[in-house]
Motif scaffolding. Structure first.
Motif, PDB file in Angstrom:
ATOM      1  N   ARG A  46       0.828  -1.223   0.000  1.00 21.91           N
ATOM      2  CA  ARG A  46       0.000   0.000   0.000  1.00 21.91           C
ATOM      3  C   ARG A  46       0.854   1.262   0.000  1.00 21.91           C
ATOM      4  O   ARG A  46       0.371   2.351  -0.282  1.00 21.91           O
ATOM      5  CB  ARG A  46      -0.891   0.041   1.253  1.00 21.91           C
ATOM      6  CG  ARG A  46      -1.874  -1.098   1.366  1.00 21.91           C
ATOM      7  CD  ARG A  46      -3.058  -0.745   2.266  1.00 21.91           C
ATOM      8  NE  ARG A  46      -2.735  -0.526   3.653  1.00 21.91           N
ATOM      9  CZ  ARG A  46      -3.103  -1.342   4.645  1.00 21.91           C
ATOM     10  NH1 ARG A  46      -3.795  -2.442   4.391  1.00 21.91           N
ATOM     11  NH2 ARG A  46      -2.802  -1.055   5.893  1.00 21.91           N
ATOM     12  N   CYS A  47       2.135   1.102   0.357  1.00 19.08           N
ATOM     13  CA  CYS A  47       3.023   2.259   0.588  1.00 19.08           C
ATOM     14  C   CYS A  47       2.989   3.263  -0.565  1.00 19.08           C
ATOM     15  O   CYS A  47       3.137   2.898  -1.723  1.00 19.08           O
ATOM     16  CB  CYS A  47       4.447   1.758   0.789  1.00 19.08           C
ATOM     17  SG  CYS A  47       5.650   3.081   0.967  1.00 19.08           S
ATOM     18  N   ILE A  48       2.812   4.536  -0.215  1.00 20.35           N
ATOM     19  CA  ILE A  48       2.846   5.590  -1.236  1.00 20.35           C
ATOM     20  C   ILE A  48       4.149   6.388  -1.156  1.00 20.35           C
ATOM     21  O   ILE A  48       4.246   7.481  -1.706  1.00 20.35           O
ATOM     22  CB  ILE A  48       1.610   6.522  -1.152  1.00 20.35           C
ATOM     23  CG1 ILE A  48       1.466   7.134   0.243  1.00 20.35           C
ATOM     24  CG2 ILE A  48       0.341   5.754  -1.534  1.00 20.35           C
ATOM     25  CD1 ILE A  48       0.334   8.170   0.346  1.00 20.35           C
ATOM     26  N   ARG A  49       5.154   5.827  -0.443  1.00 23.70           N
ATOM     27  CA  ARG A  49       6.513   6.402  -0.431  1.00 23.70           C
ATOM     28  C   ARG A  49       6.535   7.859   0.044  1.00 23.70           C
ATOM     29  O   ARG A  49       7.206   8.691  -0.567  1.00 23.70           O
ATOM     30  CB  ARG A  49       7.156   6.342  -1.819  1.00 23.70           C
ATOM     31  CG  ARG A  49       7.038   5.024  -2.534  1.00 23.70           C
ATOM     32  CD  ARG A  49       8.134   4.050  -2.164  1.00 23.70           C
ATOM     33  NE  ARG A  49       8.082   2.885  -3.037  1.00 23.70           N
ATOM     34  CZ  ARG A  49       7.442   1.749  -2.749  1.00 23.70           C
ATOM     35  NH1 ARG A  49       6.791   1.613  -1.608  1.00 23.70           N
ATOM     36  NH2 ARG A  49       7.470   0.741  -3.598  1.00 23.70           N
ATOM     37  N   CYS A  50       5.802   8.136   1.099  1.00 28.00           N
ATOM     38  CA  CYS A  50       5.744   9.519   1.567  1.00 28.00           C
ATOM     39  C   CYS A  50       6.920   9.842   2.467  1.00 28.00           C
ATOM     40  O   CYS A  50       7.266  10.991   2.670  1.00 28.00           O
ATOM     41  CB  CYS A  50       4.441   9.754   2.319  1.00 28.00           C
ATOM     42  SG  CYS A  50       4.385   8.930   3.923  1.00 28.00           S
ATOM     43  N   SER A  51       7.501   8.818   3.082  1.00 28.40           N
ATOM     44  CA  SER A  51       8.630   8.907   4.004  1.00 28.40           C
ATOM     45  C   SER A  51       8.272   9.423   5.391  1.00 28.40           C
ATOM     46  O   SER A  51       9.158   9.692   6.197  1.00 28.40           O
ATOM     47  CB  SER A  51       9.817   9.685   3.415  1.00 28.40           C
ATOM     48  OG  SER A  51       9.556  11.063   3.342  1.00 28.40           O
ATOM     49  N   ALA A  52       7.005   9.526   5.705  1.00 21.62           N
ATOM     50  CA  ALA A  52       6.629   9.936   7.068  1.00 21.62           C
ATOM     51  C   ALA A  52       7.175   8.959   8.111  1.00 21.62           C
ATOM     52  O   ALA A  52       7.594   9.360   9.196  1.00 21.62           O
ATOM     53  CB  ALA A  52       5.107  10.026   7.188  1.00 21.62           C
ATOM     54  N   CYS A  53       7.203   7.676   7.764  1.00 16.58           N
ATOM     55  CA  CYS A  53       7.673   6.694   8.756  1.00 16.58           C
ATOM     56  C   CYS A  53       9.162   6.854   9.042  1.00 16.58           C
ATOM     57  O   CYS A  53       9.626   6.578  10.145  1.00 16.58           O
ATOM     58  CB  CYS A  53       7.354   5.271   8.303  1.00 16.58           C
ATOM     59  SG  CYS A  53       8.038   4.790   6.709  1.00 16.58           S
ATOM     60  N   LEU A  54       9.912   7.323   8.052  1.00 18.55           N
ATOM     61  CA  LEU A  54      11.341   7.556   8.294  1.00 18.55           C
ATOM     62  C   LEU A  54      11.527   8.680   9.316  1.00 18.55           C
ATOM     63  O   LEU A  54      12.345   8.597  10.219  1.00 18.55           O
ATOM     64  CB  LEU A  54      12.055   7.973   7.008  1.00 18.55           C
ATOM     65  CG  LEU A  54      12.490   6.904   6.013  1.00 18.55           C
ATOM     66  CD1 LEU A  54      11.296   6.195   5.416  1.00 18.55           C
ATOM     67  CD2 LEU A  54      13.341   7.512   4.920  1.00 18.55           C
ATOM     68  N   ALA A  99       2.085   7.247  11.954  1.00 20.09           N
ATOM     69  CA  ALA A  99       2.315   8.293  10.952  1.00 20.09           C
ATOM     70  C   ALA A  99       1.856   7.878   9.559  1.00 20.09           C
ATOM     71  O   ALA A  99       1.601   8.725   8.718  1.00 20.09           O
ATOM     72  CB  ALA A  99       3.800   8.650  10.904  1.00 20.09           C
ATOM     73  N   CYS A 100       1.754   6.601   9.324  1.00 18.51           N
ATOM     74  CA  CYS A 100       1.560   6.128   7.941  1.00 18.51           C
ATOM     75  C   CYS A 100       0.183   6.513   7.393  1.00 18.51           C
ATOM     76  O   CYS A 100      -0.844   6.157   7.962  1.00 18.51           O
ATOM     77  CB  CYS A 100       1.735   4.616   7.877  1.00 18.51           C
ATOM     78  SG  CYS A 100       1.482   3.971   6.206  1.00 18.51           S
ATOM     79  N   PRO A 101       0.155   7.229   6.266  1.00 23.99           N
ATOM     80  CA  PRO A 101      -1.128   7.679   5.711  1.00 23.99           C
ATOM     81  C   PRO A 101      -1.988   6.545   5.171  1.00 23.99           C
ATOM     82  O   PRO A 101      -3.180   6.742   4.964  1.00 23.99           O
ATOM     83  CB  PRO A 101      -0.707   8.625   4.584  1.00 23.99           C
ATOM     84  CG  PRO A 101       0.652   8.179   4.198  1.00 23.99           C
ATOM     85  CD  PRO A 101       1.298   7.690   5.462  1.00 23.99           C
TER      86      PRO A 101
HETATM   87  S1  SF4 Z   1       4.627   6.183   6.164  1.00 22.08           S
HETATM   88 FE1  SF4 Z   1       6.232   4.848   5.324  1.00 22.08          FE
HETATM   89  S2  SF4 Z   1       5.132   2.952   4.880  1.00 22.08           S
HETATM   90 FE2  SF4 Z   1       3.550   4.499   5.127  1.00 22.08          FE
HETATM   91  S3  SF4 Z   1       3.186   5.262   3.047  1.00 22.08           S
HETATM   92 FE3  SF4 Z   1       4.729   6.595   3.956  1.00 22.08          FE
HETATM   93  S4  SF4 Z   1       6.721   5.700   3.315  1.00 22.08           S
HETATM   94 FE4  SF4 Z   1       5.144   4.141   2.997  1.00 22.08          FE
END
Ligand code: SF4
Lengths: 490, 217
Positions: free
Chosen positions: A317-325, A380-382
């Protein structure tokens, strides 16, 4: 190169090196802190954020759990709109397709807009071996490419470089590959950005073939979407005659209208903006406007392996937003390089083993342990990927894969040693993690004889504890208690 | 087996026994947004774009002021007169690079996010036109402004190429310092045409497509 960087040491030793690099840690702490604060502010503005997250997760699941028909539908609508659709089983096949399009047009260079999929398949290296230069046009990617370096963050790949280093890289390297940097270049960000503008404009204006990825691929309309900030994406998607987009099969969303959810979730989660400066959408070929030859490469490269994993498939499902980083205490201290992959941080810790499988590569197998299971990434993950649960499941898989030749204890303990081997790291792990009772619901509770709560799985030792129940740790760790009470004095 | 057949076969194998896809829970069904145009103007300005508000009969004057004599290209069907501007005759990218400014119309404005969407239809020109020159003057009519992203998506036709613009080009790649202008136009002027009355009283739910959008997923 495949999903992990060749020759990278496993996470614990790479992390040890990264932890010793104070420049890197300083930059990272500043970057992740800044983006965290911006994200929090714009997410708070949206009073139905939770509903959007639920909708985003469900929409992606609808596409993934019906992926075969969604892919066929996407292919049909793309073809109807004038695009040429290719399928690639793996990295090698995808690279060959892109190279053959470039060769058909007799070019020795292509311009590229930042794309994790093309990085994952090692496209630049492949093209280079065929005598085709692939120019990265995102400012950060340019810094990384000219510095002959590896990206360290999904969103700000050059976050490990400071302005003085960037100036030095531009002065030293730009002249070798095109328009030189001005001789009197200072390290002011405005001047550095302007040097990049001039250097790259020359390439945009003459490029015949561009390569992109896509953030979303809409099945019902055949629309691809690229979300960006600088305008280099618009340049690549608009000016060249030929466009090749490499799109992971998990990028599919069912309908055009679904973009309303994702275009709200992504920018706020990613750069912490209400909307990113530029979003481009296109459906195949538009006569008289933009590239008149459009190719789309639908890429598997391990995605169907991940899809087969019942617990892990949610990672797609990941949309590569990088919030989890940006919320990850481990990432904030080690940076992206320690993960040895184009997908760093919490999502990388699950995505790499899911795409590549466990039990064959020490680097990949070490990744599910690169976490304290604190759960901040999930919050955090959207699209609500429950990263901690997937990590725990993957740890079990890693241990199983090493049986019976390797004792599971050895694998688990080696990883545990990384976190317990230093007071500072243990502090982070304890404060924020499932080692403390607060988050252990996630990892499975059992009762010991006599009714005492027990953990059937603890972080760092899934299989080890499968046969040995441990008492549930207290809700407050000893270290936290010591700090709070000043060693029991207050 | 072709790559296509093999990938699809792998997908089907991976999904054997998978649960049926979940229903999509509803997202918001409408929230009043009274000062639609004020909000739009404020949010566009937040991105450090210049916002100019005017009446219909002042548009040409405002465009000229924003251009300040710059060498300007316009779509051939731009509905406003721009003295001295050259109409697009299919200039090459290199030729466009010699021009300093471009004036276009828009398709949709989004109040909540301060975004202007071009669908490169009437008065907007092809994509390259609004990309290469360094100053972009964008004219948005009050009746094109909608409350939020869902309303915008509902109004737009996916068959058309689109460019969603929220402020000038920007990067934060160097030590997270925001720098305006890397590759896209470094200056963006949004001319908002029409009185406040036009947008007043619109609500996020008022467009009619909102809410229904999620039920149909
Ligand atoms: S928070 Fe991490 S796992 Fe979730 S969509 Fe963003 S990059 Fe992907």
């Amino acid at each position: 190169m495949n999903a992990t960087f060749v020759g990278m040491p496993p996470f614990p030793s790479a992390a040890r090196d990264a932890l010793a690099d104070s420049q890197l840690r300083g930059n990272l702490a500043k970057a992740t802190g800044t983006i965290r604060a911006k994200r929090a502010a714009v997410v708070a503005e949206v009073d139905d954020w939770e509903e959007l997250r639920l909708a985003g997760a469900a929409l992606k699941d609808r596409a993934l759990l019906d992926l075969d028909s969604k892919l066929v539908q996407l292919e049909e609508s793309l073809t109807a709109a004038g695009a040429v659709v290719h399928w690639a089983r793996d990295a090698e096949e995808a690279c060959r397709i892109v190279a053959s399009v470039a060769r058909d047009h007799g070019v020795d260079e292509v311009v590229k807009v930042k794309s994790m999929a093309t990085q994952e398949i090692g496209l630049n290296e492949h093209l280079e071996a065929e005598g085709i230069a692939a120019w990265e046009t995102d400012l950060a990617e340019l810094i990384v490419q000219l510095g002959e370096d590896l990206p360290s963050h999904i969103l700000v790949p050059a976050i490990h470089r400071n302005r003085a280093e960037i100036r030095e890289i531009f002065l030293r390297r730009m002249a070798e590959v095109g328009r030189p940097a001005p001789a009197d270049l200072t390290d002011e960000p405005v001047e550095l950005a302007n040097a990049a503008r001039l250097h790259l404009r020359e390439k945009f204006l003459r490029a015949k073939v561009a390569v992109s990825g896509a953030n979303f691929a809409v099945a019902d309309s055949g629309t691809l979407v690229v979300v960006e900030s600088e305008g280099n994406g618009r340049m690549c998607l608009t000016l060249p005659e030929v466009l090749v987009s490499v799109v992971g099969i998990e990028k599919v969303v069912p309908t055009w209208q679904d973009l309303d959810v994702f275009l709200q979730l992504l920018p706020r989660s990613s750069t912490g903006e209400r909307m990113n400066p530029y979003t481009s959408t296109w459906s195949g070929v538009t006569p008289g406007d933009g590239p008149q030859e459009v190719h789309v490469v639908l890429l598997d490269n391990g995605r169907t392996r991940a899809l087969a994993d019942e617990v892990g498939r949610q990672a797609l499902r990941c949309i590569r937003c990088s919030a989890c980083l940006n919320v990850c205490p481990v990432y904030e201290r080690t940076g992206g390089h320690a993960y040895g992959s184009v997908y760093p941080g919490p999502i990388g810790a699950i995505l790499n083993p899911l795409l590549r499988g466990v039990g064959t590569d020490e680097q990949v197998d070490s990744l599910p342990y690169a976490s304290s299971l604190c759960g901040a990434c999930f919050e955090a993950c959207p699209v609500r990927i429950d990263i901690p649960s997937v990590l725990v499941d993957l740890r079990a898989q890693v241990v199983d894969a090493h049986r019976p030749s390797a004792k599971p204890e050895a694998v688990a303990m080696k990883a545990a040693a990384w976190s317990f081997g230093s007071g500072a790291r243990l502090g982070v792990v304890e404060r924020l993690s499932g080692v403390v009772g607060g988050a252990t619901g996630r990892v499975g509770r059992r009762r010991l004889p006599g009714g005492r709560a027990a953990l059937s799985r603890v972080p760092f030792g899934a299989a080890w504890t499968r046969s040995r129940d441990l008492p549930v740790p207290p809700r407050e760790s000893f270290r936290a208690w010591w700090k709070r009470t000043d060693g029991g004095r207050s | 087996m072709s790559a296509r057949e093999e990938v699809l076969a792998r997908v089907r194998a991976a999904l054997a026994g998978a649960p049926t896809p979940p229903a999509v829970p509803p997202v918001r069904s409408g929230r009043p947004l009274e000062e639609l145009l004020d909000r739009f103007a404020e949010r566009v300005a937040d991105y450090r774009a210049v916002v100019v508000r005017c009446a219909e009969d002042e548009v040409e004057e405002r465009i000229a002021l924003a251009l300040d004599g710059a060498r300007t290209v316009v779509p051939a069907d731009l509905p406003w007169e721009v003295p001295g501007a050259v109409p697009d005759e299919g200039f090459t990218a290199l030729e466009l690079d010699d021009l300093e400014a471009v004036v276009t119309a828009a398709a949709v404005g989004i109040a909540e996010t301060g975004t202007v969407v071009l669908d490169h239809g009437a008065g907007q020109g092809r994509r390259a036109l609004s990309l290469v020159p360094d100053l972009h003057v964008l004219v948005v009519r009050a009746d094109q402004v909608v409350a939020g992203v869902p309303e915008a998506v509902a109004r737009l036709d996916p068959a058309r190429p689109q460019t969603w613009i929220s402020g000038p080009s920007a990067t934060s790649d160097i030590e997270l310092n925001r720098v305006e202008g890397v590759h896209g136009p470094r200056r963006l002027v949004v001319v908002l045409v029409g009185s406040e009355v036009v947008g007043r009283g619109s609500t996020l739910g008022g467009v009619g497509t909102v809410g229904g959008s999620s039920a149909s997923h």
